[in-house]
Design a protein around this motif. Sequence first.
Motif, short mmCIF file in Angstrom:
data_model
loop_
_atom_site.label_atom_id
_atom_site.label_comp_id
_atom_site.label_asym_id
_atom_site.label_seq_id
_atom_site.Cartn_x
_atom_site.Cartn_y
_atom_site.Cartn_z
N LEU A 107 0.84 -1.19 0.00
CA LEU A 107 0.00 0.00 0.00
C LEU A 107 0.88 1.25 0.00
N GLN A 108 0.61 2.15 -0.95
CA GLN A 108 1.31 3.43 -0.98
C GLN A 108 0.29 4.56 -1.03
N LEU A 109 0.43 5.50 -0.11
CA LEU A 109 -0.50 6.62 -0.03
C LEU A 109 0.28 7.93 -0.09
N LEU A 110 -0.30 8.93 -0.75
CA LEU A 110 0.27 10.28 -0.77
C LEU A 110 -0.70 11.22 -0.05
N VAL A 111 -0.17 12.05 0.84
CA VAL A 111 -0.98 12.99 1.62
C VAL A 111 -0.72 14.40 1.08
N SER A 112 -1.77 15.12 0.71
CA SER A 112 -1.62 16.47 0.18
C SER A 112 -2.70 17.37 0.75
N GLU A 113 -2.57 18.68 0.51
CA GLU A 113 -3.58 19.62 1.01
C GLU A 113 -4.90 19.39 0.29
N TYR A 114 -5.98 19.84 0.92
CA TYR A 114 -7.32 19.64 0.38
C TYR A 114 -7.82 20.93 -0.26
N ALA A 115 -8.35 20.85 -1.48
CA ALA A 115 -8.89 22.02 -2.19
C ALA A 115 -10.42 21.99 -2.08
N PRO A 116 -11.02 22.92 -1.34
CA PRO A 116 -12.45 22.83 -1.04
C PRO A 116 -13.38 23.06 -2.22
N ASN A 117 -12.90 23.70 -3.30
CA ASN A 117 -13.80 24.02 -4.41
C ASN A 117 -13.80 22.97 -5.51
N GLY A 118 -13.16 21.84 -5.27
CA GLY A 118 -13.19 20.76 -6.25
C GLY A 118 -12.29 21.04 -7.45
N SER A 119 -12.56 20.33 -8.52
CA SER A 119 -11.72 20.41 -9.71
C SER A 119 -12.33 21.35 -10.74
N LEU A 120 -11.48 21.81 -11.63
CA LEU A 120 -11.94 22.62 -12.76
C LEU A 120 -12.89 21.82 -13.64
N GLN A 121 -12.67 20.52 -13.72
CA GLN A 121 -13.55 19.65 -14.50
C GLN A 121 -14.99 19.78 -14.01
N SER A 122 -15.18 19.75 -12.69
CA SER A 122 -16.54 19.82 -12.15
C SER A 122 -17.16 21.19 -12.38
N LYS A 123 -16.36 22.25 -12.34
CA LYS A 123 -16.91 23.59 -12.53
C LYS A 123 -17.20 23.89 -13.99
N LEU A 124 -16.47 23.22 -14.88
CA LEU A 124 -16.57 23.55 -16.31
C LEU A 124 -17.55 22.64 -17.03
N HIS A 125 -17.53 21.34 -16.71
CA HIS A 125 -18.31 20.39 -17.50
C HIS A 125 -19.36 19.62 -16.70
N GLU A 126 -19.30 19.70 -15.38
CA GLU A 126 -20.25 18.94 -14.56
C GLU A 126 -21.04 19.86 -13.64
N ARG A 127 -21.21 21.08 -14.08
CA ARG A 127 -21.86 22.10 -13.26
C ARG A 127 -23.36 21.88 -13.19
N LEU A 128 -23.91 22.00 -11.98
CA LEU A 128 -25.35 21.96 -11.81
C LEU A 128 -25.97 23.25 -12.35
N THR A 129 -27.21 23.16 -12.78
CA THR A 129 -27.88 24.34 -13.33
C THR A 129 -28.03 25.45 -12.29
N SER A 130 -28.06 25.07 -11.02
CA SER A 130 -28.19 26.07 -9.96
C SER A 130 -26.88 26.77 -9.65
N THR A 131 -25.78 26.24 -10.16
CA THR A 131 -24.46 26.82 -9.89
C THR A 131 -24.10 27.78 -11.02
N PRO A 132 -23.71 29.01 -10.69
CA PRO A 132 -23.36 29.97 -11.76
C PRO A 132 -22.11 29.51 -12.50
#
Length: 1006
Positions: A789-814
């Motif tokens: 088992l190999q794990l990498l620990v990194s900081e957490y980005a609360p706003n998610g990925s650009l992929q989700s904001k650009l292509h997987e955006r909910l209609t309620s999200t600007p």
Amino acid sequence: MGFSHLLLYFLVSSVASLRGCMGSDRVPIQINDDVLGLIVFKSGLSDPSSYLSSWSEDDDSPCSWKFIECSPVSGRVSRVSLDGLGLSGRLGRGLQKLQHVKTLSLSRNNFSGEVSLEFGLIPSLESLNLSHNSLSGLIPSFLDNMSSIKFLDLSENSFSGPLPDDLFRNSSSLRYLSLAGNLLEGPIPSSLLSCSSLNTLNLSSNHFSGDPDFVTGIWSLERLRKLDLSHNEFSGSVPHGVSAIHNFKDLQLQGNRFSGPLPVDIGLCPHLNRLDLSSNLFSEALPESLQRLSSLNYFSLSNNMLTGEFPRWIGSLSNLEYLDLSSNALTGSISSSIGELKSLRYLSLSNNKLLGNIPTSIVSCTMLSVIRLRGNSLNGSIPEGLFNLGMEEVDFSHNGLIGSIPSGSSTLYTSLHTLDLSRNNLTGHIPAEMGLSSDLRSLNLSWNNLESGMPPEFGYFQNLTVLDVRSNALDGSIPADICESGSLNILQLDGNSLVGRIPEEIGNCSSLYLLSLSQNNLSGSIPKSISRLDKLKILKLELNELTGEVPQELGKLENLLAVNISYNKLIGRLPVGGIFPSLDQSALQGNLGICSPLLKGPCKMNVPKPIVLDPYAYGNQEDGQKPRHVSPRPARFHHHMFLSVSVIIAISATIFIVFGVILISLLNVSVRKRLAFVDHALESMCSSSSRSGNLVTGKLVLFDSKSSPDWINIPESLLDKAAEIGQGVFGTVYKVSLGSEARTVAIKKLITSNIIQYPEDFDREVRVLGKARHPNLLSLKGYYWTPQLQLLVSEYAPNGSLQSKLHERLTSTPPLSWANRLKIVLGTAKGLAHLHHSFRPPIIHYNIKPSNILLDENFNPKVSDFGLARLLAKMDRHVMSSRFQSALGYVAPELACQSLKVNEKCDIYGFGVLMLELVTGRRPVEYGEDNVVIQNDHVRVLLEQGNALDCVDPSMGDYPEDEVMPVLKLALVCTSQIPSSRPSMAEVVQILQVIKTPVPQRMEIF
């Protein structure tokens, strides 16, 4: 302007003032004022072609200079015309000295900066043309002092902001005003209504807005003949009952948000020859009064919401040359009166709800060049005589037409460049004469019921770029000379009954980027010549009877993005290069024996047959001939002898293999015993060792802690409770609260395949990545390692990925605004520049795409997964290419080409694709019903056509063109197919910082 010229100007002005005090009757200074004013103006310019070389400060008069005219009465300069000379610089001082100039024309140059208020100091100026330059800033109120101005053209610049409300208060003499093609906004000044002499008003292609009351005010300008308010943001209904509108000759309101019914008054304009109300929200039926526009030659109402039947009176517009009623909701049939439009050259009725036949009277429109009837419900056959006209474009697609394709005359086939009859019910054969079209560029006959084969004359096409005959009933073979011209870009023959082999000559299609031959009865092998199609991006061969192996040469096709060879009779290994290692199961299934781990069936190889010696090859021959009288028994005897030798060889091989298996099994038993002893010894050592050194239970190493705290003995239990937030090329990512401090971190559980298995090597490489600290890089906090088992620990980005904001955006999200998009572009570039330029050797990401760009709470980008290729036990570009199969469109071509060196330029290619994605809002490769859109090529074509802004994502609202256009151009440079042609990431950051600089400051930079 240099210091010496400023000093000269100051001295000249001082001397002129002194002379004025001494009395004008003693010192004739007027001509000198003109000379020195023009010399000072010239001193601030760049004149690369030396057009102004005749302008000399030693001359007493400028009247002999090029581009200068003087009044024969006063001898003073009356006209300065410097149009299209390639001059650049700012409009500096000096011109105000020309106190008698009436015409000043500086259009089609490269002047920049703001317009000086000193233009208002030229009292005699009647015509000022500064169009087609790069002037910017607000439009100054210099018109206050220019009461004699009659002609003012400031179009095609970069003026911005609102217009002063009193701008035109002293412009009652103004006859021509054009502010088109700028960035002006807000309402139009009410003072414009005082320009009672105005004849032409052009405010098009800005961001002006206003209510219907103001438009009514414009209508009241009685001398107005040409009005262009197109491509702005005007709304409301067009006013009725204004008498002044009856004088219009040219009315253009397209590209706004005007609504309601069309004004009946427009039909009362007897002199109107151009009417364009397209791309608005007009509704209801066409008013009957429009039939009175007997002078009309240009008429467009396209892209509205007009209803009602197609006008019966259309033939009354006898002078009509251009008619576009497309993209409305018109019903009924096309009136036969359309045949009375003898001057008609362009006709578009596409995307309505029209029924019935195409009227035969249309054959009388002998001047017709373009006819578009796409997307209606027309039936019946194509009028025979229509194909005898010299048309350039015919589009009858998406209707219900029946019958055969008319053979047409030589007149048609010498002028035709686009023919689209797709998605009808046409039958019969393809006319052989069509192959004689010397200028035909696009031919689409798909989705019909055409029979027989393709005429051999198809090989005569000289300029054809698109040939689409999909989904017909065509039989026969593919013509060998189908690519004789070499200009074909798209060849789609799928969904027919074609037989025979794919011709080797297909390799002559040197410009081809889409080849689709699927769903036919093609047999034989895939020709190696396809490997010569170095521009090919899509190859579809599924559902045929193709046999043999896929040629290994196809792996050299660097630009290939999609391949489907499923449901054939193919066997053997796939090419090791290009896209082939990344193909999924759906592209391979249904074959006899392709060798792929994705397929469960057998793997069949083309093994050479054993060499069989002819028993008559040697001996018992005379003069190379077999004996004429030989009994069959010796032949059978030799045959049995051959079989016996074969059997003996097979038995010997079997014995050898069995012996080898036994030997290997014995060795395995011995090895297992030794490994068991070693494992037992390690277990004893680990049980007595300290927990910090126990590699069996594992250890969590945090780079930002002074001590390395031990972790739970069973880390999987922690991951089981964690929230999975994503999956990437290298593993699965979880959101975890770690330790007593309850810090939220992201933990990536690495896949074990091909990952470094030695702890000291793993530690060394991860620590290198941990040193990569930058505000735009996702900080690596530490790691956890065991052999399993190999794990990498990194900081957490609360706003998610650009992929989700650009292509997987909910209609309620600007949607992302342009400001945030540019912030993401610049931040990502800075992060990558740090990886490329702060480490030796540079850290290469290899996998730039939106899912690897994470966003913090302020939408600052954090590049993740950087440098993870360093953790691969074996760095192989084909392994990398197969790992990144989810990054279709982002992977640089050199990653799939063994002959090219791979360096950090591959990141720049992916970054360029990412920029295109942020500007367009579209994925790099999109599959439509009839085509595949590759954004890189699509944007490049639009840019070459001057329509690049058509691809900008409309969801982000307003955006500054002076930022978007340079970003688009930079993206295309970054996605160059040649790695050396791409800029470095440091250069990209510099360019983006200049683009982000406000326009006035940017001008100062340059």
